[in-house]
Motif scaffolding. Structure first.
Motif, short mmCIF file in Angstrom:
data_model
loop_
_atom_site.label_atom_id
_atom_site.label_comp_id
_atom_site.label_asym_id
_atom_site.label_seq_id
_atom_site.Cartn_x
_atom_site.Cartn_y
_atom_site.Cartn_z
N MET A 1 0.85 -1.20 0.00
CA MET A 1 0.00 0.00 0.00
C MET A 1 0.88 1.25 0.00
O MET A 1 1.73 1.41 0.87
CB MET A 1 -0.90 -0.01 1.26
CG MET A 1 -1.99 1.06 1.23
SD MET A 1 -2.97 1.11 2.75
CE MET A 1 -3.86 -0.44 2.66
N ASP A 2 0.69 2.13 -1.01
CA ASP A 2 1.52 3.33 -1.07
C ASP A 2 1.01 4.41 -0.11
O ASP A 2 -0.03 4.25 0.54
CB ASP A 2 1.65 3.84 -2.51
CG ASP A 2 0.34 4.42 -3.06
OD1 ASP A 2 -0.58 4.72 -2.27
OD2 ASP A 2 0.23 4.58 -4.29
N LYS A 3 1.75 5.50 -0.06
CA LYS A 3 1.44 6.56 0.92
C LYS A 3 0.05 7.17 0.67
O LYS A 3 -0.67 7.50 1.62
CB LYS A 3 2.52 7.65 0.87
CG LYS A 3 3.89 7.17 1.35
CD LYS A 3 3.91 6.94 2.85
CE LYS A 3 5.15 6.20 3.32
NZ LYS A 3 6.40 6.91 3.07
N ASN A 4 -0.33 7.34 -0.60
CA ASN A 4 -1.65 7.88 -0.90
C ASN A 4 -2.76 6.97 -0.39
O ASN A 4 -3.74 7.41 0.20
CB ASN A 4 -1.81 8.11 -2.41
CG ASN A 4 -1.22 9.43 -2.86
OD1 ASN A 4 -1.54 10.48 -2.30
ND2 ASN A 4 -0.34 9.38 -3.84
N GLN A 5 -2.60 5.66 -0.60
CA GLN A 5 -3.60 4.69 -0.14
C GLN A 5 -3.66 4.66 1.38
O GLN A 5 -4.76 4.59 1.97
CB GLN A 5 -3.27 3.30 -0.68
CG GLN A 5 -3.48 3.18 -2.19
CD GLN A 5 -2.94 1.87 -2.74
OE1 GLN A 5 -1.91 1.36 -2.29
NE2 GLN A 5 -3.64 1.31 -3.71
#
Length: 222
Positions: free
Chosen positions: A1-5
């Motif tokens: 999961m990336d930072k935006n998610q």
């Protein structure tokens, strides 16, 4: 999961500070990605930092002129400040850039209603209902628009669906009463609608006024 998610998940859980942290890190890691700016702007909107939020949305648009979500979010920000003309322009841009959900069509329709342009609002509200037939508020506003342009048969049809889906929608009953009284000249049905509106909401002033008008018509000498 990336930072935006991760930031979106934190935002959904009401963890504002955590969301800000993730979106800030996303911007630091990729300062040319418009998504993080849009997400950060949405957080700022949630906490009523509207001027700052607007700058983030505008930054996203400057990075990607096709960032439809930025136009949509900026439209919402302007709508909530009663800048309906500005909101309308940004919702139109969002649609042109590919945003196709029921919300953008509904909000564009509502902007046009607030600009007293019900005829132009109609197709957008209709499209919103097509995309989500269960959205009773969109259908109610669609019914009101139809009544405003004197398409009373269609208005009655839509408002009848509204009260069928939500039997406690006092405003829909009131507007049905107005349509039955003014267009159909069916005083009995109008009275029943006003009664139902007052049963649901005893302080519904317009329904009370409508009922009094009918009583005067029925008893002109009183």
């Amino acid at each position: 999961m990336d930072k935006n998610q991760q930031g979106i998940q934190a935002l959904q859980e009401g963890k504002m500070e955590e969301a800000v942290k993730y979106f800030s890190e996303a911007i630091e890691e990729n300062p040319t990605d418009p998504v993080a700016y849009i997400n950060f702007g949405n957080v700022l909107t949630t906490v009523s930092e509207l001027e700052k939020a607007q700058k983030f949305f505008e930054r996203a648009i400057s990075l990607d002129s096709n960032a439809g979500a930025a136009y949509y979010s900026l439209g919402n920000l302007l709508y909530n400040q009663d800048d309906f003309d500005g909101a309308k322009n940004h919702y139109e841009q969002a649609i042109q850039k590919g945003v196709e959900n029921e919300d953008v069509f509904f909000m564009l329709g509502m902007s046009l209603i607030n600009l007293e342009q019900p005829k132009f609002a109609l197709p957008y509200l209709q499209r919103s209902i097509e995309l989500n037939p269960e959205d009773n508020e969109a259908r109610f506003q669609f019914g009101l628009c139809l009544a405003k342009i004197e398409s009373y048969e269609e208005a009655i049809k839509e408002l009848s669906i509204v009260v069928e889906k939500d039997p406690k929608h006092a405003d829909a009953y009131y507007n049905l009463g107005v349509a039955y009284a003014g267009y159909k000249e069916d005083i009995e049905k109008a009275n029943k609608c006003f009664d139902r509106a007052l049963e649901i909401q005893p302080d519904h002033m317009l329904a009370g006024y409508g009922k009094k008008m009918i009583e005067k018509l029925n008893n002109p000498e009183e």
